[in-house]
Design an enzyme around this catalytic site. Sequence first.
Site, mmCIF file in Angstrom:
data_model
loop_
_atom_site.group_PDB
_atom_site.id
_atom_site.type_symbol
_atom_site.label_atom_id
_atom_site.label_comp_id
_atom_site.label_asym_id
_atom_site.label_seq_id
_atom_site.Cartn_x
_atom_site.Cartn_y
_atom_site.Cartn_z
ATOM 1 N N SER A 140 3.919 83.418 -18.793
ATOM 2 C CA SER A 140 4.140 82.381 -17.783
ATOM 3 C C SER A 140 4.109 81.033 -18.498
ATOM 4 O O SER A 140 3.081 80.648 -19.048
ATOM 5 C CB SER A 140 3.041 82.447 -16.718
ATOM 6 O OG SER A 140 3.190 81.391 -15.796
ATOM 7 N N GLY A 146 -1.475 86.910 -12.811
ATOM 8 C CA GLY A 146 -2.630 86.517 -13.629
ATOM 9 C C GLY A 146 -3.132 85.172 -13.156
ATOM 10 O O GLY A 146 -2.430 84.447 -12.445
ATOM 11 N N LYS A 150 8.548 83.956 -17.489
ATOM 12 C CA LYS A 150 8.577 83.188 -16.244
ATOM 13 C C LYS A 150 8.411 81.725 -16.605
ATOM 14 O O LYS A 150 7.619 81.379 -17.486
ATOM 15 C CB LYS A 150 7.444 83.702 -15.367
ATOM 16 C CG LYS A 150 6.769 82.735 -14.422
ATOM 17 C CD LYS A 150 5.841 83.523 -13.479
ATOM 18 C CE LYS A 150 4.650 82.717 -13.026
ATOM 19 N NZ LYS A 150 3.731 83.514 -12.166
ATOM 20 N N LYS A 195 7.751 77.876 -14.858
ATOM 21 C CA LYS A 195 7.410 77.154 -13.643
ATOM 22 C C LYS A 195 8.517 76.159 -13.337
ATOM 23 O O LYS A 195 9.114 75.564 -14.257
ATOM 24 C CB LYS A 195 6.082 76.412 -13.828
ATOM 25 C CG LYS A 195 4.872 77.327 -14.019
ATOM 26 C CD LYS A 195 4.473 78.015 -12.729
ATOM 27 C CE LYS A 195 3.155 78.765 -12.905
ATOM 28 N NZ LYS A 195 2.738 79.438 -11.654
ATOM 29 N N ASP A 228 8.882 80.333 -10.985
ATOM 30 C CA ASP A 228 7.778 80.274 -10.015
ATOM 31 C C ASP A 228 7.641 78.828 -9.546
ATOM 32 O O ASP A 228 7.420 77.930 -10.365
ATOM 33 C CB ASP A 228 6.482 80.760 -10.675
ATOM 34 C CG ASP A 228 5.307 80.864 -9.701
ATOM 35 O OD1 ASP A 228 5.480 80.535 -8.499
ATOM 36 O OD2 ASP A 228 4.207 81.276 -10.141
ATOM 37 N N ASP A 252 3.714 85.437 -3.778
ATOM 38 C CA ASP A 252 2.432 85.382 -4.487
ATOM 39 C C ASP A 252 1.387 84.859 -3.494
ATOM 40 O O ASP A 252 0.702 85.646 -2.806
ATOM 41 C CB ASP A 252 2.594 84.472 -5.728
ATOM 42 C CG ASP A 252 1.286 84.147 -6.454
ATOM 43 O OD1 ASP A 252 0.218 84.582 -6.016
ATOM 44 O OD2 ASP A 252 1.337 83.428 -7.480
ATOM 45 N N LYS A 288 -2.193 89.812 -7.246
ATOM 46 C CA LYS A 288 -3.325 89.362 -8.053
ATOM 47 C C LYS A 288 -4.535 90.048 -7.446
ATOM 48 O O LYS A 288 -4.852 89.817 -6.274
ATOM 49 C CB LYS A 288 -3.480 87.840 -7.982
ATOM 50 C CG LYS A 288 -2.377 87.109 -8.730
ATOM 51 C CD LYS A 288 -2.554 85.611 -8.711
ATOM 52 C CE LYS A 288 -1.368 84.975 -9.424
ATOM 53 N NZ LYS A 288 -1.276 83.526 -9.200
ATOM 54 N N GLU A 336 9.712 83.163 -7.479
ATOM 55 C CA GLU A 336 8.377 83.412 -6.945
ATOM 56 C C GLU A 336 7.947 82.240 -6.064
ATOM 57 O O GLU A 336 8.051 81.083 -6.469
ATOM 58 C CB GLU A 336 7.407 83.595 -8.128
ATOM 59 C CG GLU A 336 5.982 83.951 -7.740
ATOM 60 C CD GLU A 336 5.092 84.170 -8.980
ATOM 61 O OE1 GLU A 336 5.633 84.271 -10.108
ATOM 62 O OE2 GLU A 336 3.862 84.215 -8.812
HETATM 63 O O1 OSB Z 1 1.286 81.028 -9.570
HETATM 64 O O2 OSB Z 1 1.158 82.747 -10.784
HETATM 65 C C1 OSB Z 1 0.759 81.616 -10.502
HETATM 66 C C2 OSB Z 1 -1.854 80.527 -13.054
HETATM 67 C C3 OSB Z 1 -2.781 79.911 -12.234
HETATM 68 C C4 OSB Z 1 -2.530 79.813 -10.899
HETATM 69 C C5 OSB Z 1 -1.354 80.334 -10.367
HETATM 70 C C6 OSB Z 1 -0.424 80.973 -11.183
HETATM 71 C C7 OSB Z 1 -0.670 81.026 -12.558
HETATM 72 C C8 OSB Z 1 0.284 81.559 -13.529
HETATM 73 C C9 OSB Z 1 -0.234 82.011 -14.866
HETATM 74 O O3 OSB Z 1 1.482 81.560 -13.362
HETATM 75 C C10 OSB Z 1 -0.545 83.444 -14.902
HETATM 76 C C11 OSB Z 1 -1.198 83.882 -16.186
HETATM 77 O O4 OSB Z 1 -0.591 83.755 -17.255
HETATM 78 O O5 OSB Z 1 -2.336 84.365 -16.137
HETATM 79 MG MG MG Z 2 2.737 82.387 -8.780
#
Ligand code: OSB
Ligand code: MG
Length: 382
Positions: free
Chosen positions: A149, A304, A175, A177, A202, A252, A276, A227
């Site tokens: 991510s 995660g 992924k 952001k 995302d 999510d 999650k 996402e």
């Molecule tokens: O939206 O998936 C999410 C991390 C913190 C809060 C929300 C998200 C995330 C991540 C990172 O996208 C996930 C990871 O690498 O653990």
């Molecule tokens: Mg997310």
Amino acid sequence: MTLRPSPTAALEGLSLPKLDHVDLVTVKLPFVAPFGTSVYVWTHKEAMLMRLESDGVTAWSECVSDPDPFYFYETNGTTRHIIKDFLLPLVEPGIALVELGARFRHVRGHGMAKATVENGLLNLIALQKGVPLHELLGRPAKRIMSGLSIGLKETPADLLAAVERGVARKYHRIKMKVKKGQDVEWVRAVRDRFPDLRLMVDANGDYSLSDLAHLRRLDDFGLMMIEQPLSYSDIYEHAALQKEMTTAICLDESIHSLADAAAAIALKACRIINIKQGRVGGLLESMRIARYCADHGVDVWSGGMDETGIGRAVNIHLQTAEGFTLPGDTSETSNYFDEDVADPPVVLGADGFIDIPGGPGLGVRVVPERILKRAIGWERLR
Ligand code: OSB
Ligand code: MG
């Protein structure tokens, strides 16, 4: 018709061990680089860890809440309160694990707090039995798919460099952001450079239905999914959006339980769900959701929360469960931390897969000196 065992059948005979001590330890670890999203930029991981002790066996778990309510409503303050004042008093030695689930349902929501207690107890039981957590869950070992991510970057060049590093490590998907004003052109830059990459975005809820025409432009890039494009609490409007987009929507933030997943699927609000385990209240609810999704043709992956090695290991064991069909947000430890509180760190094999850490329980060893070095708070609850 053949009757399949329930996804949590292996856990039905388990009962709770006695607990000699329960502690909450908050640790603060610097990230190797700030992690930017449409809702906040995190520079540190502040994780509340739970330590359970029973007859000389010590088991750890990790609460996935943040100090702030920017991703999710729970915070390290609320999870502490709910665990201490409502959940831990329900944990009685000798009662069945399924009975604990029934007792926990009396507390509405607060899945991150519930998952912390449940994870700790499951890890403790697995350690006492001398079996790996996935075996306690009734699941055979397998190699786990990896996924990276990538947070919001300052420039497209920074983003391309991060993607390049991920591709070189052989991540199974990447992924990125996105947020309003930092989306289509940034995705185009990545897609132009990596035409065959398994890529997804995302938005962490940054858009609304009035952005429909703009969001549809993302359909040109062959993304695996988008996402949580719309509000963190919405299911209904995602259904309207999914009708108008060819790219699969993945939910999510909106999914807190099996009931939410069932509603989203019935409304056709998404074609993929990010589970999650912390957000949905633990491993048992995660396995129920994943099974339900498998039965309804919806793909699932493990999200995660940039966890330390403790929570990261839980997510790895979870992915042995039925229904986890896609690579999740399970990345190498070094993606977030120079020095974690547990060993060994997560490292990808040459083919991008992750091996389940060997040995009983989570299979990782919490290093006491590193806990002491990073601890910013310690509270004994029992
Ligand atoms: O939206 O998936 C999410 C991390 C913190 C809060 C929300 C998200 C995330 C991540 C990172 O996208 C996930 C990871 O690498 O653990
Ligand atoms: Mg997310």
